[in-house]
Design an enzyme around this catalytic site. Structure first.
Site, PDB file in Angstrom:
ATOM      1  N   ASP A  66       0.834  -1.204   0.000  1.00  0.00           N
ATOM      2  CA  ASP A  66       0.000   0.000   0.000  1.00  0.00           C
ATOM      3  C   ASP A  66       0.870   1.257   0.000  1.00  0.00           C
ATOM      4  O   ASP A  66       2.091   1.175   0.146  1.00  0.00           O
ATOM      5  CB  ASP A  66      -0.964  -0.001   1.201  1.00  0.00           C
ATOM      6  CG  ASP A  66      -0.346  -0.591   2.477  1.00  0.00           C
ATOM      7  OD1 ASP A  66       0.892  -0.557   2.605  1.00  0.00           O
ATOM      8  OD2 ASP A  66      -1.091  -1.076   3.334  1.00  0.00           O
ATOM      9  N   ASP A 135      -7.969  -2.311  14.184  1.00  0.00           N
ATOM     10  CA  ASP A 135      -9.369  -2.468  13.758  1.00  0.00           C
ATOM     11  C   ASP A 135      -9.547  -3.656  12.808  1.00  0.00           C
ATOM     12  O   ASP A 135     -10.594  -3.803  12.181  1.00  0.00           O
ATOM     13  CB  ASP A 135      -9.880  -1.166  13.105  1.00  0.00           C
ATOM     14  CG  ASP A 135      -9.101  -0.802  11.834  1.00  0.00           C
ATOM     15  OD1 ASP A 135      -8.189  -1.553  11.429  1.00  0.00           O
ATOM     16  OD2 ASP A 135      -9.418   0.247  11.241  1.00  0.00           O
ATOM     17  N   HIS A 137      -7.746  -4.302  10.055  1.00  0.00           N
ATOM     18  CA  HIS A 137      -7.402  -4.134   8.631  1.00  0.00           C
ATOM     19  C   HIS A 137      -6.145  -4.930   8.270  1.00  0.00           C
ATOM     20  O   HIS A 137      -5.288  -5.170   9.114  1.00  0.00           O
ATOM     21  CB  HIS A 137      -7.255  -2.648   8.253  1.00  0.00           C
ATOM     22  CG  HIS A 137      -6.078  -1.935   8.821  1.00  0.00           C
ATOM     23  ND1 HIS A 137      -6.176  -0.768   9.549  1.00  0.00           N
ATOM     24  CD2 HIS A 137      -4.739  -2.191   8.757  1.00  0.00           C
ATOM     25  CE1 HIS A 137      -4.977  -0.356   9.893  1.00  0.00           C
ATOM     26  NE2 HIS A 137      -4.081  -1.208   9.438  1.00  0.00           N
ATOM     27  N   GLU A 142      -9.864  -1.296   5.308  1.00  0.00           N
ATOM     28  CA  GLU A 142     -10.502  -0.987   6.585  1.00  0.00           C
ATOM     29  C   GLU A 142     -11.812  -1.772   6.722  1.00  0.00           C
ATOM     30  O   GLU A 142     -12.313  -2.333   5.738  1.00  0.00           O
ATOM     31  CB  GLU A 142     -10.772   0.522   6.657  1.00  0.00           C
ATOM     32  CG  GLU A 142      -9.512   1.387   6.621  1.00  0.00           C
ATOM     33  CD  GLU A 142      -8.753   1.405   7.951  1.00  0.00           C
ATOM     34  OE1 GLU A 142      -8.809   0.418   8.716  1.00  0.00           O
ATOM     35  OE2 GLU A 142      -8.081   2.424   8.210  1.00  0.00           O
TER      36      GLU A 142
HETATM   37  C1  F6R Z   1       1.300  -1.496   6.175  1.00  0.00           C
HETATM   38  C2  F6R Z   1      -0.036  -2.104   6.234  1.00  0.00           C
HETATM   39  C3  F6R Z   1      -0.845  -2.078   7.475  1.00  0.00           C
HETATM   40  C4  F6R Z   1      -0.048  -2.436   8.725  1.00  0.00           C
HETATM   41  C5  F6R Z   1      -0.947  -2.351   9.961  1.00  0.00           C
HETATM   42  C6  F6R Z   1      -0.202  -2.634  11.232  1.00  0.00           C
HETATM   43  O1  F6R Z   1       1.856  -1.662   4.888  1.00  0.00           O
HETATM   44  O2  F6R Z   1      -0.492  -2.564   5.248  1.00  0.00           O
HETATM   45  O3  F6R Z   1      -1.907  -2.999   7.339  1.00  0.00           O
HETATM   46  O4  F6R Z   1       0.474  -3.730   8.598  1.00  0.00           O
HETATM   47  O5  F6R Z   1      -1.504  -1.065  10.020  1.00  0.00           O
HETATM   48  O6  F6R Z   1       0.716  -1.592  11.446  1.00  0.00           O
HETATM   49  P1  F6R Z   1       1.886  -1.752  12.524  1.00  0.00           P
HETATM   50  O7  F6R Z   1       2.720  -2.874  12.068  1.00  0.00           O
HETATM   51  O8  F6R Z   1       2.620  -0.438  12.470  1.00  0.00           O
HETATM   52  O9  F6R Z   1       1.219  -2.010  13.827  1.00  0.00           O
END
Ligand code: F6R
Length: 241
Positions: A66, A135, A137, A142
């Site tokens: 992403d 959440d 995702h 989301e």
């Molecule tokens: C990042 C991504 C997100 C993260 C998620 C967890 O490329 O796709 O889904 O993996 O937000 O973030 P962290 O690892 O910072 O807790």
């Protein structure tokens, strides 16, 4: 899904690195890379194995999950910059082998479609590293994302913007929009490695792994995939039945 509960975050990182190393040593490989805090230990481990264990990425390609919309690739918090700083610049990927979405694309829909085509042209992703949001995702799909979604533009929830504010000077600086691989795109990868560490992820992990499959917890869509390894430390596993 195989659920692997390990004593510490370092064990999670080493186990994830083992899976990536196995794949890369098998031959030319396509890796799916997540950003955020979760995979950092895995990337450090892979850099160490590159420097001290002869692990080469010269025959590999990588696709980022992403990207923030509105941040140029040169912005220090763009996922292009982050992945370069945390991983890819420290190993031996060839120039042009690390692909990301263009957050400045004039036509985000066209950019998304072109990215899907690039992944397909590379032969699809062999191993995809994933973190999980508080959440539920994955990527930036989301809650209420279609379980069949493809790469597209999405709006971040307030929760995710707050969660990611730690990387920016102020919470208002976190972009509202992202380009993200869809849940359908992610499920096309041949092996999914979902990593989670820490108590803050425990509820989302339980919903993803033991809850019903549904758009309220996008990560639950991974239950539909035939080869998922869920690597957890004990804190992240603490809400499992
Ligand atoms: C990042 C991504 C997100 C993260 C998620 C967890 O490329 O796709 O889904 O993996 O937000 O973030 P962290 O690892 O910072 O807790």
């Amino acid at each position: 899904m195989e659920i692997i509960i390990l004593p510490t975050p370092d064990d999670v990182a080493r186990t994830a690195a083992d899976a990536i190393e196995d794949q890369v040593r098998r031959g030319p490989s396509v890796l799916g890379l997540a950003t955020g805090s979760t995979p950092l230990g895995t990337y450090r481990e892979l850099i160490d194995r590159h420097r001290n264990g002869g692990l080469s990425f010269a025959a590999a390609q990588a696709f980022l999950l992403d990207e923030y919309v509105g941040l140029p690739a040169s912005h220090p918090q763009s996922y292009h910059s982050v992945i370069r700083a945390e991983f890819t610049a420290s190993v031996d990927f060839n120039a042009g082998a690390v692909h990301g979405l263009d957050g400045m694309a004039r036509d985000p829909q066209a950019e998304a479609a072109e990215y899907e085509a690039r992944i397909a042209a590379a032969g699809g992703v062999d191993v995809q590293i994933l973190g999980i949001g508080t959440d539920g995702h994955v990527g930036f799909n989301e809650p209420m994302s279609s379980l069949a979604s493809r790469t597209r533009i999405k709006t971040l929830t307030r929760q995710t913007r707050l969660d990611n504010a730690r990387f920016f000077d102020a919470a208002e600086d976190v972009p509202d929009h992202v380009l993200t691989q869809g849940l359908g795109t992610i499920r096309d990868a041949r092996h999914l490695l979902l990593l989670a560490m820490g108590e803050a992820k425990a509820e989302a992990v339980a919903a993803a792994v033991e809850g019903p499959v549904g758009a309220f917890c996008p990560a639950s869509a991974l239950q539909l995939h035939p080869h998922v390894s869920v690597l957890l430390d004990e804190a992240a596993a603490s809400r499992l039945a």
